[in-house]
Structures are given as C-alpha cells and as structure tokens.
Enzyme design. Structure first.
Site, mmCIF file in Angstrom:
data_model
loop_
_atom_site.group_PDB
_atom_site.id
_atom_site.type_symbol
_atom_site.label_atom_id
_atom_site.label_comp_id
_atom_site.label_asym_id
_atom_site.label_seq_id
_atom_site.Cartn_x
_atom_site.Cartn_y
_atom_site.Cartn_z
ATOM 1 N N LYS A 175 49.871 33.623 39.984
ATOM 2 C CA LYS A 175 50.522 33.723 41.816
ATOM 3 C C LYS A 175 48.844 33.562 42.374
ATOM 4 O O LYS A 175 47.842 33.795 42.205
ATOM 5 C CB LYS A 175 51.188 34.493 42.693
ATOM 6 C CG LYS A 175 51.089 34.303 44.258
ATOM 7 C CD LYS A 175 50.955 35.491 45.366
ATOM 8 C CE LYS A 175 49.902 35.991 45.572
ATOM 9 N NZ LYS A 175 49.038 33.958 46.815
ATOM 10 N N GLU A 250 40.233 43.613 39.476
ATOM 11 C CA GLU A 250 38.912 43.640 39.463
ATOM 12 C C GLU A 250 38.603 43.545 41.150
ATOM 13 O O GLU A 250 39.260 42.523 41.664
ATOM 14 C CB GLU A 250 38.195 42.059 38.693
ATOM 15 C CG GLU A 250 38.594 42.102 37.348
ATOM 16 C CD GLU A 250 37.718 42.944 37.079
ATOM 17 O OE1 GLU A 250 37.015 43.701 37.459
ATOM 18 O OE2 GLU A 250 37.971 43.393 35.395
ATOM 19 N N CYS A 284 32.249 37.830 43.575
ATOM 20 C CA CYS A 284 32.027 39.823 43.812
ATOM 21 C C CYS A 284 30.480 39.927 43.719
ATOM 22 O O CYS A 284 30.838 41.127 43.749
ATOM 23 C CB CYS A 284 33.602 39.854 42.883
ATOM 24 S SG CYS A 284 33.559 39.195 41.554
ATOM 25 N N GLU A 381 31.756 45.244 52.538
ATOM 26 C CA GLU A 381 32.272 44.178 52.345
ATOM 27 C C GLU A 381 31.963 43.371 53.353
ATOM 28 O O GLU A 381 32.977 43.167 53.835
ATOM 29 C CB GLU A 381 33.168 43.798 51.214
ATOM 30 C CG GLU A 381 32.926 42.424 49.781
ATOM 31 C CD GLU A 381 34.012 42.266 49.228
ATOM 32 O OE1 GLU A 381 35.150 42.785 49.403
ATOM 33 O OE2 GLU A 381 33.417 41.840 47.503
#
Ligand code: NAD
Length: 478
Positions: A175, A250, A284, A381
C-alpha cells in the site's frame, strides 16, 4: 501511462471496487492533476491478500536462484527506467530531479545488496552431529507480507522492504502513500515486466486509515513492514500485537548535529545544508537540530545563512534548483504551523519561512536560532526544511541535549578530536552515528533502523534486512 492509475492484483490491472479515484497532485503546481489513483476499499485489499496467499506456496518453493533471476530482471528494468522513474518521483513528490535520480540509484544499490546477500543467507547451513542425532536450523518464508510506505522515498522504501520479502520466498501486498501512487504503480509495472508470477506482488492504492486495518488484521498476513510516522506506527503496533503479527517499523526522527569548537566549519555547514534541506528536509534522517559550541556559534551561523541565501527554491525539474516544494498541502500546512509556533515560543527566525511563490507548496530553507529545550521546535518532528540552532557549553551538554528526544534515528558530530568523536559514538542514543559526515549518509551493508520511538523490530538492510522475513525451524533427526 494512462491518466487513471490502476491497482495491480493477481498479475492484472484493475479498478477499485469502490469505483472511486483520488487526485495525484504535482506539489510544484497547486491544483494540478498529474493523474488519478484508485481509492481502494477493504474489498480490494481482501482480493490482493487472497491472490498473495494463493501465490505463496509455489513462490516459497521456487528455488532461490529462480527468485534471484526475477529480481535481477526487475533491477535491470529499474536501471533502464531510471530517468523516466526519477521524473515521476520528482513530479509527484516535489524533490529535485537530481535527488530523484539519487533515490533510484539508492534503490538499485540496496536491491543488488539483497540479491547477493540471499545467496549467503539461504545457503548458511551447519548441521551438527551429536551422538545419534543430526540437527540443523531450517529457514521458512513467513507468508503474505503487508508493506506500507511513506511518500518521501516512494520507490526506494518499498524496494528496501519488498525485494528482501520476495527473495526469501514471501508474497507481498503493497500500500503506497496517497501523495505518491504513480511511482508505486510504475514499480508494479516493472515487476510485471520482470516476469514475477501472478499474485506474488500486489499493489493497492488508497487511504491508510481505510485500508490499514484490513491489511494488519487479516489472518493470512503474517508480517507488516511499515515506514512512516511514529503516530501511525504506534497504531499499527497496537493492532498487530493482538494477533502476534510480526512488525518492522521505521518511524520518525529529530536528528541532532553537534558542531564542536574545533570543527571544520565549512564542512559542517555543507553537511547541515545537505541533510537539513535535502528533499526539502523530508528525509527521516534529516538534520533538524544543530547544537553549536558557543565559541563557533556565530561564525557557523553566518556561513549557514550565506549558504541559505544562495539556494534556489523552485521547479524541481529545473537542474539549477537546489530545493523543490514540500510534498503536498498537508505537509505545507503542518510546516507553516510549526514555523508560526516556533516564532510564538520565542525562537529567532534568522532565515526563510513560507515562500511568496504560491504556485506550489514552497517553504524556504528556514533557520531559527536561540532554540531552547522547552520549545516545540526542539522536540517535535517537523519534516520540512526547518533547522533549530541551539548553543551549548561543551560536549557534555551537547550529548545531554541531543539525547533529550523521544526519537533516536540518526545523528552527526563535526570535530577533529578523536576522543570527543569516540565518546559521541559511545553515548549518542540513535541508530546511526556519523563523524564528520552528514546525518543522512548510509550504505546497504549496515543496518538502517532507529532507536527509541524511531523504530521497532529488526532494522532494514544490513544483516537483518532478510532475517525479518523468515521463520527458523530447529530440526532434529535421530
Ligand atoms: P504516515 O505515517 O502519515 O503514512 C505512512 C503510510 O502509512 C502511508 O502509506 C499512509 O497511507 C499509511 N497509513 C496512514 N494511516 C494508517 C493506518 N491507520 N494504518 C495503516 N497505514 C496507515 O507518514 P508519511 O507522512 O507518509 O511519511 C512521513 C513520516 O515517515 C515521517 O515521520 C518520517 O520520519 C517517516 N519516515 C521514516 C523513515 C525511516 O526509515 N525511519 C523513512 C522515511 C520516512
């Protein structure tokens, strides 16, 4: 490529049972329609899982060399399609064409690593003879794997998960993220071209909130390999834990770069620009906090601001552009809000902010200084080209501040002092430590995974990239 992207299920292209599609927008052109993708439903996921479950037995019994041959053909097709695919990634994600080429190259590098690794991994065998018993460890594929990926590395992340899953004999339902369905569908086309048997790889586009539960809770799905935000990763982990479904997560990051008084400042600034503004700060492993020794804070900041001034923000397909737009409206709104919050909380905006160019979702390279540990910009973040600069007394304080984070994905230090560098390597709480190298640097031989709330389960790449996808059976023959 048709204007309507289809799902790829059981070796064929099909529309969603919903009959609905969603718009894939070019973030450099607000309101544009690159193409439309299937707004799939749980019914489509069910069909994809059914196909993957049926394909599992024959595929898992296919000799490793045959699986390798298919993956090798896939990688050849990927190399041939490098330019076409890089353009697609740049168009739908907004990263510059150079960065998009870099993403394809990274996927090729990692794919070739796994292709070689599987020979060693599958061939490891050390039967022991003890008295009348002979014993060994036997590897088994898990079954159907759910792969859920983010939009920031739309083809590289799916390859890093899918290729090891396929090489170890599993089948996959993938997906992709809603911002980047085109590159996903293109990748499905490459698997088709490589002659992967029907059902071994399936791609279903749509909203994670609609499709996620079906994929995670389905009894035939044995593992979920997910890359994305910590918030969604937590939801997945909670759901998967109920059924003991294996997970590899992750997740987010808030990586710190420490610059000590003896650092090569030009190199430190280049590393900051590379990892702070590369892909518009949407790695990331992006550097988002910079911890500066007081002695060099002013000189470093002056050099950094001069570099920001020289950056050209604009059309990602223009070779002269150093930074493209952020990936879409949600990103743009979130980053804009984080910038406003940082200002309101007293951080000093030294450069950048929201761009005047309203044609696309543009944010300028943005630098705040005077950032303290009580501010949101230090902890949350942002996932955009926004740097938070803080001044610290010494390495002690730098390490305390760097480790004051829920996240622990990557990090870096710039110093010429070996003892300081080695102490940082020992004490930093992160899955990646870089000395005089930017925080995004990685190679496929070493693990790629985060500590703390940046990751869960076995890391990708390295020795564990394949391990996540197998069961081990202890066999005793008397
Ligand atoms: P996201 O968590 O919003 O979405 C990731 C994927 O999960 C998408 O495909 C999305 O559709 C799907 N999803 C959303 N809700 C879901 C649900 N309830 N169940 C199942 N799936 C669901 O993340 P994003 O915005 O696409 O990507 C940015 C995030 O990814 C950042 O936090 C970034 O740090 C992280 N990231 C981490 C790594 C890493 O290796 N650690 C790499 C790239 C990106």
């Amino acid at each position: 490529m048709s204007d309507i992207l289809q799902n790829y299920i059981n070796g064929g292209w099909c529309d969603s049972a919903s009959g609905q599609t969603f718009v894939n927008e070019n973030p450099a052109r607000r309101g544009s329609v690159l193409n439309r993708a299937q707004a799939s439903t749980a019914e489509d996921v069910e069909a994809a899982i059914g196909a993957a479950a049926t394909a599992f037995k024959p595929w898992s019994r296919t000799p490793v060399s045959e699986r390798q041959a298919v993956v090798a053909r896939f990688l050849d097709a990927l190399a041939t399609a490098r330019e076409e695919l890089a353009r697609i990634v740049s168009l739908e994600n907004g990263k510059t064409i150079g960065e998009a080429r870099g993403e394809v190259d990274s996927a090729l590098l990692e794919g070739r690593h796994h292709l070689q690794q599987i020979s060693v991994f599958a061939g490891e065998s050390a039967p022991r003879a003890e008295g009348s018993i002979t014993a060994w460890e036997q590897l088994h594929a898990l079954g159907v794997i759910g792969v859920i990926s983010p939009w920031n590395y739309p083809m590289n992340v799916m390859c890093r998960k899918t290729l090891p899953a396929l090489l170890t004999g599993n089948t996959v339902v993938f997906k992709p993220a809603s911002f980047t369905p085109w590159s996903a569908v293109f990748m499905a086309g490459l698997f088709e071209k490589a002659g992967l048997p029907a059902g071994v790889f399936n791609c279903v586009s749509g909203l994670g909130s609609t499709l996620g539960n079906k994929l995670i809770k389905h009894p035939r799905v044995r593992a979920i390999s997910f890359t994305g935000s910590t918030e969604v990763g937590r939801k997945i982990q909670l759901l998967a834990a109920e059924d003991f479904t294996r997970t590899q997560l992750e997740l987010g990051g808030k990586s710190a770069l420490i610059v000590l008084a003896d650092a090569d400042l030009d190199a430190a600034v280049e590393a900051t620009v590379k990892a702070g503004f590369g892909c518009s700060g949407q790695w990331c492993t992006s550097t988002s906090r910079v911890l500066l020794a007081a002695e060099i804070a002013e000189a470093y900041t002056a050099k950094l601001l001069a570099r920001c001034q020289a950056m050209k923000v604009g059309d990602p397909l223009d070779a002269a552009t150093s930074m493209g737009p952020v990936a879409g409206p949600t990103q743009f709104d979130g980053i804009s809000a984080a910038i406003a919050k940082a200002k309101a909380q007293g951080a000093r905006l030294r450069f950048g902010g929201v761009s005047d160019n309203a044609e696309g979702y543009y944010i300028l390279p943005t630098v705040f200084d005077g950032v303290t540990r009580d501010m949101a910009i230090f902890h949350e973040e942002i996932f955009g080209p926004v740097l938070a600069l803080s001044t610290v007394r010494d390495l002690d304080e730098a390490l305390t501040w760097a480790n004051d984070a829920l996240y622990g994905l990557s990090s870096a230090i710039f110093t010429k002092d070996l003892a300081s560098a080695m102490r940082y390597v020992r004490e930093i709480e992160a899955g990646m430590a870089h000395v005089n190298i930017h925080s995004g640097f990685k190679t496929p031989e070493l693990p790629f995974g985060g500590w703390k709330e940046s990751g869960f389960g076995l890391p990708e790449n390295g020795k564990t990239g394949l391990e996540f996808f197998v069961e081990r059976k202890a066999v005793y023959v008397g």
